[in-house]
Write a protein that holds these residues in place. Structure first.
Motif, PDB file in Angstrom:
ATOM      1  N   ASN A 274       0.220  -0.059  -5.052  1.00  0.00           N
ATOM      2  CA  ASN A 274       0.519   0.438  -6.405  1.00  0.00           C
ATOM      3  C   ASN A 274      -0.757  -0.059  -7.141  1.00  0.00           C
ATOM      4  O   ASN A 274      -0.948  -0.949  -8.106  1.00  0.00           O
ATOM      5  CB  ASN A 274       1.655  -0.539  -7.036  1.00  0.00           C
TER       6      ASN A 274
ATOM      7  N   THR B  97       5.108   2.252 -12.943  1.00  0.00           N
ATOM      8  CA  THR B  97       6.410   1.487 -12.720  1.00  0.00           C
ATOM      9  C   THR B  97       7.145   2.448 -11.427  1.00  0.00           C
ATOM     10  O   THR B  97       7.532   1.915 -10.557  1.00  0.00           O
ATOM     11  CB  THR B  97       7.390   1.862 -13.881  1.00  0.00           C
ATOM     12  N   ASP B  98       6.802   3.704 -11.259  1.00  0.00           N
ATOM     13  CA  ASP B  98       7.320   4.484 -10.256  1.00  0.00           C
ATOM     14  C   ASP B  98       6.574   4.918  -9.159  1.00  0.00           C
ATOM     15  O   ASP B  98       5.765   5.793  -9.013  1.00  0.00           O
ATOM     16  CB  ASP B  98       7.873   5.892 -10.802  1.00  0.00           C
TER      17      ASP B  98
END
Length: 622
Positions: free
Chosen positions: A220, A225-226
Motif C-alpha cells: 500500500n 484505505t481500500d
C-alpha cells in the motif's frame, strides 16, 4: 504400497528431491527453508498444497527429516497446516506450528465474501474446462477442499486438522510471532528466542525451521484505505457508492479484475465469477495455447539451458545466442513469422551483453564474432551479471507480454449476448483501470482471468489508463485528487489499489540465494515415474511419489495402534515455552517431554494425545 522404481528412476527422483531442497533452502542457514521456494507467482492455495507435499517428500527422500526430529513450521495457515500434518504423519516428526495470531487460519475465518476455487487460478485450464465441474490440477489426499467462500474453506480445514491433531505430535504455539532477529541458527538446528517479546518465555529449539508465512501483507505505497483484497468485497462497499461516481482501480492482476467486476456489475458477488465462462466453445484451449506465445515462454522459460549446458545460463541469454546463430547461418528472413516483439527484445539483450563481451578483451568484434566464441562468452558470464541483465531488460519483456496477451484476448469473440452482461452495469459509475503496462493485460493474470478481463473491458463504463501514480490526496469534499507520473491529475470518488504482496526484503525468515527464478518452480514439479507391474513387464502405472507417500501415511495412521501413555499437548507447549519448572516431576515424560516423545517415535511407538485447549482445534459449527 508403490513398487520401488528402477535404478534410473530412483536416481532421477534423488536429483529432483535435491533440486527441491536447494530451491527452498535459505542462504542464512541450511536449517532454514521456505515452504514457497521463494516463489512470487502461482500462489493459490492449491499451489501451496502441491509445494508443501513436494517439500515434505523431498525432505524425507534426502534424509533431512527422520522420526523424532523436531520441525518448526512458521505460519498457521494453509501451507503451514499442510506441512505440519504430512511431516508428522508420514515422517513421524515432532512439529511445532508457530502462528502470530491467537488462532489458526485467522485471516480467512471471517471472509464469507471471498470466493475460493481450486480451479480458477490454475496455471492450465485443461481440456473441456468447466469452472463448476473440472478437476483441480492437484488432488490432495488431505485437505481436499471444494470451491466455497473463504470462511467455509477455512472451517473445513480446521475441522479436518482437529482429527489429525488428536493423533499426531503437532503442537500449536498461537500468539507466537517468529521474527528474523529471534533466530539463532546452529550447525544442527535453530534456536528461537521468544524472551525478547515476553521475559517469561525462553528459547525454543528445532532441528529444522520452515517459513510457511506465505507471500506477505499487501502493498500500500500510496496509503489509500481500500488496498486489501481480503478486506474488500463486502457488498455494502459498492452499494453505498453514490452515482454519478468515478472509480480508479490501480493494479490489473487477478484481484484488480475481481474488484473491477464488483464495481462494473450491479449486485455482483465474488462467487458469480465462474458464471462468466463460455462453455463448450474451446475457449480453454485458445487461452492456454495462446498464453505460451503471449508470455514469451520460448524466450524466458524454455528447457534449453538445462538440456544443453551444465553451468547455469539464463533462458533468454541462450535464446539470444540461438538468434545470433540463426542470423549468421540461415538465408531466410528474421525474425521468423514476422513476429514484431522479437527484434526489440533481441536488440536490448544484444546491447546489454556487448559491454561484458568487450570487457573480456576478446580479439573478435562483438558484432561479427563466431558463434563458438559467443557460446564460450556466455558460458563464462557470471550468474550475477546475467541476473542484472534480466532485471534491466525485464520491463521491455513485460510490455510485450502485455501487448501479446491483449492480442490473444481480443482474438476471442465476445459472447453474442454481451449486451445481457453490459445491461447489468451500475448506472452512472465509470471505472478507470490503471497500470504500468501498455494494456490492462499483465503476466500476473491467471488464464481464467484473461477472459474475465476481456469481458470487463467490454463495458462502455470501463477504460484503461497507463502510467504510474505519484500521489493520492484526499480533498475537502471527500473525493481524491490523483497525480500521475506524467504530471496530469484527475479526480475520483474512490481509489482502490491492488499491488500484490509488499516487498519483504529483510523481513523474511528465510533469505533467498541468488539464482535463476525463471528456470522452473521445482516445488511444483511432479515427482512421477512409471512403475512396472509386479508380474507383467508390459504393464505399469505412473506414480506421483510425493502424493503416494501421503496416501500411504493416511492408511498407516488409520491402522496405527497407540501406546498406553497419554500426552497432554497443552502442558507440553507450556513446558517448551516456560521451561521445566512449569510441570511436575513425574518421570521422563514430564522432565523432558520432547526427548521422551522423540524416543517413542523412533522406537515405532505412538502415544495418545489429549487436546486440552480450543487454541489447537476448530470450533465445529452446528
Amino acid at each position: 504400497m508403490t513398487k520401488t522404481p528402477s535404478i534410473d528412476d530412483a536416481a532421477r527422483l534423488d536429483e529432483l528431491a535435491g533440486k527441491m531442497i536447494a530451491e527452498a533452502t535459505s542462504k542464512s542457514s541450511p536449517r532454514i527453508l521456505s515452504a514457497t521456494g521463494f516463489a512470487r507467482e502461482n500462489i493459490s492455495i492449491l499451489h501451496q498444497q502441491r509445494r508443501a507435499t513436494n517439500l515434505a517428500w523431498a525432505l524425507s527422500r534426502t534424509g533431512r527429516v527422520a522420526p523424532g526430529d523436531v520441525i518448526g513450521v512458521v505460519g498457521g495457515s494453509f501451507s503451514g497446516l499442510m506441512l505440519a500434518v504430512i511431516l508428522a504423519m508420514v515422517n513421524d516428526a515432532i512439529v511445532y506450528v508457530f502462528e502470530k495470531e491467537y488462532r489458526l487460519l485467522h485471516r480467512f475465518r471471517d471472509k464469507a465474501h471471498r470466493h475460493l476455487s481450486p480451479v480458477l487460478n490454475s496455471r492450465a485450464l485443461g481440456t473441456r474446462f468447466d469452472p463448476e465441474w473440472s478437476s483441480a490440477e492437484f488432488r490432495s489426499p488431505i485437505f481436499a477442499w471444494e470451491a466455497a467462500n473463504a470462511s467455509e474453506v477455512a472451517y473445513a480445514w480446521l475441522n479436518e486438522f482437529a482429527t489429525y491433531d488428536r493423533d499426531l505430535p503437532i503442537f500449536a504455539f498461537t500468539g507466537s510471532e517468529v521474527l528474523p532477529q529471534k533466530l539463532h541458527p546452529r550447525h544442527d538446528g535453530v534456536d528461537i528466542d521468544f524472551s525478547s517479546g515476553n521475559p517469561n518465555y525462553g528459547f525454543v529449539s528445532v532441528d529444522l525451521l520452515i517459513d510457511a508465512t506465505g507471500y506477505g501483507e499487501e502493498a500500500n505505497p500510496l496509503g489509500v484505505t481500500d488496498y486489501s483484497y481480503w478486506d474488500s468485497g463486502h457488498q455494502l462497499i459498492y452499494d453505498h457508492l453514490v452515482p454519478p461516481a468515478k472509480v480508479l482501480i490501480s493494479g490489473c492482476g487477478d484481484s484488480g479484475v475481481i474488484e473491477g467486476l464488483h464495481y462494473a456489475f450491479g449486485e455482483f458477488r465474488h462467487s458469480y465469477v465462474k458464471a462468466l465462462w463460455r462453455y463448450r466453445e474451446g475457449l480453454e484451449a485458445q487461452i492456454d495455447e495462446g498464453l505460451r506465445r503471449s508470455r514469451l515462454e520460448a524466450i524466458f522459460d524454455s528447457g534449453e539451458p538445462e538440456a544443453r549446458y551444465e553451468p547455469e545460463i539464463l533462458s533468454e541469454i541462450v535464446w539470444w545466442l540461438d538468434q545470433r546463430y540463426f542470423m549468421a547461418y540461415n538465408r531466410v528472413s528474421w525474425p521468423p513469422g514476422g513476429e514484431l516483439h522479437l527484434p526489440p527484445i533481441y536488440e536490448r539483450l544484444d546491447a546489454l551483453l556487448k559491454p561484458h563481451f568487450v570487457a573480456g578483451a576478446r580479439v573478435e568484434p562483438f558484432e561479427t564474432a563466431e558463434w563458438e566464441t559467443l557460446e564460450d562468452f556466455v558460458l563464462e558470464l557470471p550468474l550475477a551479471d546475467q541476473l542484472v541483465i534480466r532485471e534491466v531488460m525485464r520491463p521491455l519483456a513485460e510490455e510485450w507480454i502485455s501487448r501479446l496477451t491483449e492480442e490473444l484476448a481480443e482474438s476471442i469473440p465476445l459472447p453474442e449476448n454481451i449486451a445481457a452482461y453490459t445491461d447489468l452495469a451500475r448506472p452512472d459509475v465509470s471505472i478507470v483501470l490503471n497500470g504500468r503496462m501498455p494494456t490492462a493485460y499483465t503476466r500476473q493474470l491467471s488464464p481464467y482471468n484473461v477472459w474475465t478481463m476481456r469481458l470487463l473491458l467490454a463495458f462502455p463504463s470501463v477504460q484503461y489508463r497507463q502510467g504510474a501514480i505519484s500521489s493520492v490526496r484526499l480533498r475537502p469534499d471527500r473525493r481524491f485528487e490523483v497525480q500521475f507520473a506524467d504530471g496530469k491529475t484527475d479526480i475520483f470518488d474512490r481509489v482502490v489499489t491492488r499491488y500484490g504482496p509488499e516487498s519483504r526484503e529483510g523481513k523474511m525468515i528465510a533469505q533467498q540465494y541468488l539464482r535463476d527464478t525463471q528456470r522452473g518452480d521445482m516445488l511444483l514439479f511432479i515427482p512421477m515415474t512409471l512403475v512396472p507391474h509386479a508380474t507383467d513387464p508390459h504393464r505399469g502405472r505412473y506414480v506421483d511419489h510425493a502424493r503416494a507417500a501421503v496416501v500411504d501415511g493416511l492408511f498407516a495412521l488409520e491402522a496405527r495402534s497407540r501406546s498406553g501413555e497419554s500426552v497432554s499437548k497443552e502442558q507440553i507447549v507450556g513446558r517448551i515455552l516456560f521451561g521445566p519448572d512449569t510441570l511436575p516431576k513425574n518421570g521422563n515424560l514430564y522432565d523432558d517431554p520432547i526427548a521422551w516423545l522423540a524416543g517413542e517415535l523412533r522406537a515405532g511407538r505412538y502415544p495418545r494425545f489429549d487436546v486440552d485447549s480450543d487454541l489447537n482445534v476448530a470450533m465445529v459449527r452446528g
